[in-house]
Design an enzyme around this catalytic site. Structure first.
Site, PDB file in Angstrom:
ATOM      1  N   LYS A 103       0.729   0.020  26.821  1.00 56.67           N
ATOM      2  CA  LYS A 103      -0.112  -0.154  25.636  1.00 56.67           C
ATOM      3  C   LYS A 103      -0.298   1.181  24.907  1.00 56.67           C
ATOM      4  O   LYS A 103       0.135   1.317  23.784  1.00 56.67           O
ATOM      5  CB  LYS A 103      -1.456  -0.776  26.010  1.00 56.67           C
TER       6      LYS A 103
ATOM      7  N   ASP B 188     -10.227  -0.111  34.840  1.00 60.41           N
ATOM      8  CA  ASP B 188      -8.918  -0.490  34.297  1.00 60.41           C
ATOM      9  C   ASP B 188      -8.945  -0.122  32.811  1.00 60.41           C
ATOM     10  O   ASP B 188      -9.617  -0.768  32.019  1.00 60.41           O
ATOM     11  CB  ASP B 188      -8.722  -2.009  34.484  1.00 60.41           C
TER      12      ASP B 188
ATOM     13  N   TRP C 155      -8.277 -10.135  32.571  1.00 66.88           N
ATOM     14  CA  TRP C 155      -7.784  -9.090  33.485  1.00 66.88           C
ATOM     15  C   TRP C 155      -8.789  -8.784  34.571  1.00 66.88           C
ATOM     16  O   TRP C 155      -8.430  -8.608  35.739  1.00 66.88           O
ATOM     17  CB  TRP C 155      -7.378  -7.838  32.722  1.00 66.88           C
TER      18      TRP C 155
HETATM   19  C1  LIG Z   1      -1.899  -5.532  30.132  1.00 64.05           C
HETATM   20  C2  LIG Z   1      -3.072  -5.363  31.003  1.00 64.05           C
HETATM   21  C3  LIG Z   1      -2.996  -5.512  32.395  1.00 64.05           C
HETATM   22  C4  LIG Z   1      -1.737  -5.946  33.106  1.00 64.05           C
HETATM   23  O1  LIG Z   1      -0.844  -4.906  33.209  1.00 64.05           O
HETATM   24  P1  LIG Z   1       0.544  -5.077  33.994  1.00 64.05           P
HETATM   25  O2  LIG Z   1       1.086  -3.693  33.876  1.00 64.05           O
HETATM   26  O3  LIG Z   1       1.332  -6.120  33.284  1.00 64.05           O
HETATM   27  O4  LIG Z   1       0.249  -5.451  35.395  1.00 64.05           O
HETATM   28  C5  LIG Z   1      -4.132  -5.286  33.142  1.00 64.05           C
HETATM   29  N1  LIG Z   1      -5.283  -4.935  32.566  1.00 64.05           N
HETATM   30  C6  LIG Z   1      -5.413  -4.806  31.224  1.00 64.05           C
HETATM   31  C7  LIG Z   1      -6.718  -4.429  30.635  1.00 64.05           C
HETATM   32  C8  LIG Z   1      -4.308  -5.020  30.412  1.00 64.05           C
HETATM   33  O5  LIG Z   1      -4.423  -4.889  29.086  1.00 64.05           O
END
Ligand SMILES: *Cc1c(COP(=O)(O)O)cnc(C)c1O
Length: 362
Positions: A197, A173, A103
């Site tokens: 999540k 993030d 990511w």
């Molecule tokens: C799942 C995830 C993403 C991607 O998220 P989307 O909503 O599918 O764009 C980005 N960063 C992390 C750490 C993730 O776990």
């Protein structure tokens, strides 16, 4: 009785059963309105109350003051990868990034499309099996921000110590570990997280921005891509993902009802101790892929002695009611994703299953 499995999916992932029951209950007639909240106007008093309540719950649970603004965005965390340099990266600046796996690598790529990227630290050479120590993270004076990924969903690593960036805004993030533990959320200038999540269903992305960084947003951006738009309009510039925001509000209330992040952290600690405890007892059978000091509490990644054994483990787990434990296609192996909504009971039973399987196969 409805059939429910223990769902270890990495995202979208399990939601609290109590929340799903409320959604079920309110689906056809939201609190006497005669319609579903899904069918309501986003300008209705019903939705306005939900939107405001969700925003204040985010701040309350994360322990943030009035100098933070909450946004409910669309486009997933992946759109944030691009919006960050769009809004904050000036022509004479660099965007500084720590690369800790898939990511963050994607976030880096988006920065490179828009301007200059500086790699502040990386664990790539070690196969992303650890988080670089704060002292290893370096960036020049013209860094517009430092971007990190607090939990690496695919690699199974997590920050347990955050760098101190002084005047350089720290951007994180937190898609896969937001609201899972107590940390000083106020040290981040911008936090974002796809909801699917730890917070709710897919389709809504949470953004929390501090006023001093908001003031630095560039002008002349497409309206929908400017954070200023979403803060000024309280995420109602256009039609927001209203049903997702409604569910996120219920999830936040569910967290608060348990005693907030302190209570949730305690359960999450117990959960990870169960699985890592088994791995530490039998390291030749359950081979952890993350270095001990960087282990994720949310996504536990491991390899079994061979691929056939992994296939059998995943198949037998499914038969026993534990689904979604196949490792990400890019790394293979086994991954237990145990976000806030995964009940302790599910992890206890999964631990029992692991032991039964090991005894039969080792
Ligand atoms: C799942 C995830 C993403 C991607 O998220 P989307 O909503 O599918 O764009 C980005 N960063 C992390 C750490 C993730 O776990």
């Amino acid at each position: 009785m409805t059939h429910r499995v223990f769902n270890f999916n990495a995202g979208p992932s399990t939601l609290p059963l109590d929340v799903l029951k409320i959604v079920h209950e309110e689906l056809l007639d939201y609190r006497g309105s005669g319609m579903s909240i899904m069918e309501s106007s986003h300008r209705s008093p019903e939705f306005d109350a939900i939107n405001n309540e969700a925003m204040s719950l985010v701040k309350e649970l994360l322990g943030l003051g009035d100098n933070f603004q909450v946004m409910f965005l669309t486009g997933g965390a992946s759109s944030q990868f691009a919006m960050i340099p769009m809004n904050f990266l000036g022509p004479d600046q660099v965007g500084a990034y720590v690369d800790t796996g898939t990511w963050s690598t994607k976030a880096i790529k988006e920065c490179e499309i828009q301007g200059k990227m500086h790699l502040a630290a990386s664990s790539k050479d070690a196969g992303f099996t650890h988080i670089p120590a704060p002292a290893e993270i370096t960036y020049p004076d013209n860094a517009a921000y430092l971007h990190i990924t607090s939990n690496n969903t695919i690699k199974g690593t997590q920050y347990h110590q955050f760098p101190d960036t002084g005047n350089v805004p720290l951007i994180c993030d937190m898609s896969s570990d937001i609201a899972s533990r107590r940390i000083d959320y106020s040290k981040f200038s911008y936090i974002y997280a796809g909801a699917q999540k730890n917070l709710g269903p897919s389709g809504v992305t949470l953004g929390v921005i501090r006023d001093d960084l908001l003031a630095r947003c560039k002008t002349g951006l497409p309206t929908m891509h400017s954070y200023k738009t979403h803060v000024e309009k309280k995420s109602l510039f256009n039609t927001p993902p209203s049903f997702g925001i409604y569910i996120m509000k219920l999830v936040l209330e569910w967290i608060k009802g348990q005693g907030g992040l302190e209570a949730v952290e305690k359960i999450n600690r117990t959960k990870k101790d169960i699985i890592y405890g088994l791995m530490d007892e039998h390291p030749d059978f359950f081979k952890g892929t993350a270095e001990t000091a960087s282990r994720s509490w949310m996504n536990v990644t491991m390899r079994l002695p061979n691929e056939d054994m992994e296939k059998a483990f995943i198949a037998e787990a499914k038969e026993s009611g534990f689904v979604g434990i196949k490792g990400h296609r890019s790394v293979g192996g086994v991954r237990f994703s145990m976000y806030n909504a995964m009940p302790l009971e599910g992890v206890k039973k999964a631990g029992e299953f692991m032991e039964t399987f090991r005894k039969a196969n080792q």
